[in-house]
Design a protein around this motif. Structure first.
Motif, mmCIF file in Angstrom:
data_model
loop_
_atom_site.group_PDB
_atom_site.id
_atom_site.type_symbol
_atom_site.label_atom_id
_atom_site.label_comp_id
_atom_site.label_asym_id
_atom_site.label_seq_id
_atom_site.Cartn_x
_atom_site.Cartn_y
_atom_site.Cartn_z
ATOM 1 N N PHE A 196 13.982 -17.095 22.591
ATOM 2 C CA PHE A 196 12.849 -17.896 22.130
ATOM 3 C C PHE A 196 13.360 -19.097 21.350
ATOM 4 C CE2 PHE A 196 10.185 -13.857 22.068
ATOM 5 C CZ PHE A 196 9.454 -14.211 23.191
ATOM 6 N N ALA A 197 12.693 -20.214 21.537
ATOM 7 C CA ALA A 197 12.921 -21.407 20.735
ATOM 8 C C ALA A 197 11.713 -21.573 19.816
ATOM 9 C CB ALA A 197 13.069 -22.630 21.644
ATOM 10 N N PRO A 198 11.858 -22.285 18.709
ATOM 11 C CA PRO A 198 10.707 -22.483 17.821
ATOM 12 C C PRO A 198 9.481 -23.049 18.538
ATOM 13 C CG PRO A 198 12.715 -23.184 16.721
ATOM 14 C CD PRO A 198 13.089 -22.857 18.148
ATOM 15 N N VAL A 199 9.682 -23.847 19.574
ATOM 16 C CA VAL A 199 8.560 -24.448 20.288
ATOM 17 C C VAL A 199 7.699 -23.389 20.988
ATOM 18 C CG1 VAL A 199 9.799 -24.893 22.457
ATOM 19 C CG2 VAL A 199 7.885 -26.364 21.770
ATOM 20 N N HIS A 200 8.274 -22.261 21.367
ATOM 21 C CA HIS A 200 7.495 -21.227 22.044
ATOM 22 C C HIS A 200 6.433 -20.638 21.112
ATOM 23 C CE1 HIS A 200 11.252 -20.931 24.676
ATOM 24 N NE2 HIS A 200 10.297 -21.486 25.403
ATOM 25 N N GLU A 201 6.822 -20.338 19.884
ATOM 26 C CA GLU A 201 5.848 -19.825 18.910
ATOM 27 C C GLU A 201 4.848 -20.907 18.535
ATOM 28 O OE1 GLU A 201 7.341 -17.637 15.568
ATOM 29 O OE2 GLU A 201 8.660 -16.419 16.837
ATOM 30 N N ALA A 202 5.328 -22.127 18.369
ATOM 31 C CA ALA A 202 4.421 -23.234 18.031
ATOM 32 C C ALA A 202 3.386 -23.432 19.131
ATOM 33 C CB ALA A 202 5.216 -24.517 17.815
ATOM 34 N N GLN A 203 3.802 -23.337 20.373
ATOM 35 C CA GLN A 203 2.891 -23.486 21.500
ATOM 36 C C GLN A 203 1.802 -22.418 21.456
ATOM 37 O OE1 GLN A 203 4.612 -22.369 25.284
ATOM 38 N NE2 GLN A 203 3.338 -23.858 26.370
ATOM 39 N N LEU A 204 2.190 -21.165 21.265
ATOM 40 C CA LEU A 204 1.200 -20.085 21.232
ATOM 41 C C LEU A 204 0.263 -20.234 20.037
ATOM 42 C CD1 LEU A 204 -0.068 -17.560 22.357
ATOM 43 C CD2 LEU A 204 1.775 -16.224 21.287
ATOM 44 N N LEU A 205 0.788 -20.609 18.888
ATOM 45 C CA LEU A 205 -0.083 -20.824 17.722
ATOM 46 C C LEU A 205 -1.087 -21.952 17.983
ATOM 47 C CD1 LEU A 205 2.466 -20.378 14.802
ATOM 48 C CD2 LEU A 205 0.516 -18.882 15.343
ATOM 49 N N THR A 206 -0.652 -23.000 18.657
ATOM 50 C CA THR A 206 -1.559 -24.096 19.009
ATOM 51 C C THR A 206 -2.638 -23.601 19.965
ATOM 52 O OG1 THR A 206 0.116 -25.769 18.608
ATOM 53 C CG2 THR A 206 -1.702 -26.390 20.062
ATOM 54 N N TYR A 207 -2.259 -22.779 20.935
ATOM 55 C CA TYR A 207 -3.247 -22.209 21.862
ATOM 56 C C TYR A 207 -4.276 -21.374 21.116
ATOM 57 C CZ TYR A 207 -0.215 -23.443 25.848
ATOM 58 O OH TYR A 207 0.533 -24.098 26.793
ATOM 59 N N LEU A 208 -3.820 -20.568 20.161
ATOM 60 C CA LEU A 208 -4.751 -19.756 19.371
ATOM 61 C C LEU A 208 -5.730 -20.654 18.620
ATOM 62 C CD1 LEU A 208 -2.296 -17.077 17.903
ATOM 63 C CD2 LEU A 208 -3.859 -16.797 19.843
ATOM 64 N N LYS A 209 -5.204 -21.698 18.009
ATOM 65 C CA LYS A 209 -6.040 -22.628 17.236
ATOM 66 C C LYS A 209 -7.089 -23.301 18.121
ATOM 67 C CE LYS A 209 -5.648 -27.068 14.910
ATOM 68 N NZ LYS A 209 -4.715 -28.151 14.595
ATOM 69 N N HIS A 210 -6.686 -23.781 19.281
ATOM 70 C CA HIS A 210 -7.605 -24.534 20.136
ATOM 71 C C HIS A 210 -8.602 -23.660 20.886
ATOM 72 C CE1 HIS A 210 -6.252 -28.680 19.673
ATOM 73 N NE2 HIS A 210 -5.048 -28.164 19.481
ATOM 74 N N THR A 211 -8.290 -22.373 21.060
ATOM 75 C CA THR A 211 -9.219 -21.484 21.771
ATOM 76 C C THR A 211 -10.078 -20.650 20.839
ATOM 77 O OG1 THR A 211 -7.597 -19.688 21.897
ATOM 78 C CG2 THR A 211 -7.660 -21.271 23.751
ATOM 79 N N ASP A 258 12.873 -6.554 22.304
ATOM 80 C CA ASP A 258 13.659 -7.631 21.683
ATOM 81 C C ASP A 258 13.110 -9.007 22.042
ATOM 82 O OD1 ASP A 258 15.315 -5.692 20.609
ATOM 83 O OD2 ASP A 258 16.815 -5.871 22.212
ATOM 84 N N GLY A 259 12.252 -9.083 23.035
ATOM 85 C CA GLY A 259 11.669 -10.353 23.461
ATOM 86 C C GLY A 259 10.172 -10.376 23.237
ATOM 87 N N LEU A 260 9.741 -9.870 22.118
ATOM 88 C CA LEU A 260 8.319 -9.721 21.842
ATOM 89 C C LEU A 260 7.960 -10.326 20.491
ATOM 90 C CD1 LEU A 260 5.496 -8.292 22.197
ATOM 91 C CD2 LEU A 260 6.550 -6.299 21.166
ATOM 92 N N ARG A 261 6.910 -11.126 20.469
ATOM 93 C CA ARG A 261 6.354 -11.670 19.224
ATOM 94 C C ARG A 261 4.846 -11.502 19.276
ATOM 95 N NH1 ARG A 261 11.069 -12.061 18.968
ATOM 96 N NH2 ARG A 261 12.396 -13.714 18.182
ATOM 97 N N ARG A 262 4.275 -10.982 18.212
ATOM 98 C CA ARG A 262 2.813 -10.884 18.078
ATOM 99 C C ARG A 262 2.421 -11.878 16.997
ATOM 100 N NH1 ARG A 262 0.041 -5.222 17.891
ATOM 101 N NH2 ARG A 262 2.236 -4.768 17.900
ATOM 102 N N LEU A 263 1.557 -12.842 17.351
ATOM 103 C CA LEU A 263 1.180 -13.891 16.415
ATOM 104 C C LEU A 263 -0.315 -13.861 16.150
ATOM 105 C CD1 LEU A 263 3.253 -16.817 17.968
ATOM 106 C CD2 LEU A 263 3.896 -15.338 16.072
ATOM 107 N N HIS A 264 -0.672 -14.160 14.923
ATOM 108 C CA HIS A 264 -2.077 -14.220 14.483
ATOM 109 C C HIS A 264 -2.312 -15.553 13.822
ATOM 110 C CE1 HIS A 264 -2.566 -9.792 14.795
ATOM 111 N NE2 HIS A 264 -1.283 -9.790 14.477
ATOM 112 N N LEU A 265 -3.549 -16.018 13.882
ATOM 113 C CA LEU A 265 -3.904 -17.219 13.120
ATOM 114 C C LEU A 265 -4.113 -16.874 11.675
ATOM 115 C CD1 LEU A 265 -6.313 -19.390 15.264
ATOM 116 C CD2 LEU A 265 -3.997 -19.866 14.561
#
Length: 130
Positions: free
Chosen positions: A91-106, A123-130
């Motif tokens: 994962f690169a930082p942009v991957h998490e940023a992208q998903l957080l942006t998707y959460l915000k816009h949806t 090992d390749g799993l991230r769970r993100l919340h707004l």
């Protein structure tokens, strides 16, 4: 399983999605295209009785105007969890940023970022919340 009598909490829903993703990874292994993992995970989720949507456009509202957006969500489960699939070295930082942006816009509160290009999917799993 999706049950109309007792709706999943987001934590139970994400755990169920993760379990099915682990099954896909166990069978396919790393090294394939993202689209292969998406197709198989969608099949698993449908078999489990979940309502899913694929490749939905991300709405972008700018100064009160909805603009055309080239961005698409890989999978939305039960209209409550966005699943973004990757097949990258790490994962690169942009991957998490992208998903957080998707959460915000949806307005969807929870997202899973799954990298299938790992020896062990956890090992390749991230769970993100707004």
């Amino acid at each position: 399983m999706a049950d109309n009598k007792r709706p999943f909490t987001n934590d139970l829903l994400t755990e169920s999605i993760i379990g099915r993703a682990i099954e896909v990874h166990r069978i396919l292994g790393p090294g394939l295209l993202e689209s292969n993992y998406e197709e198989c995970l969608c099949w698993e989720l449908r078999q489990a009785g979940f309502t899913i949507a694929r490749q939905l456009r991300v709405p972008v509202i700018y100064k009160g105007n909805q603009l055309a957006s080239p961005y698409r969500l890989d999978i939305v489960v039960e209209q409550r969890v966005i699943v973004e699939i990757k097949a990258v070295d790490r994962f690169a930082p942009v991957h998490e940023a992208q998903l957080l942006t998707y959460l915000k816009h949806t307005g969807i509160p929870v997202g899973l970022l799954l990298n299938f290009n790992t020896p062990v999917l956890r090992d390749g799993l991230r769970r993100l919340h707004l």
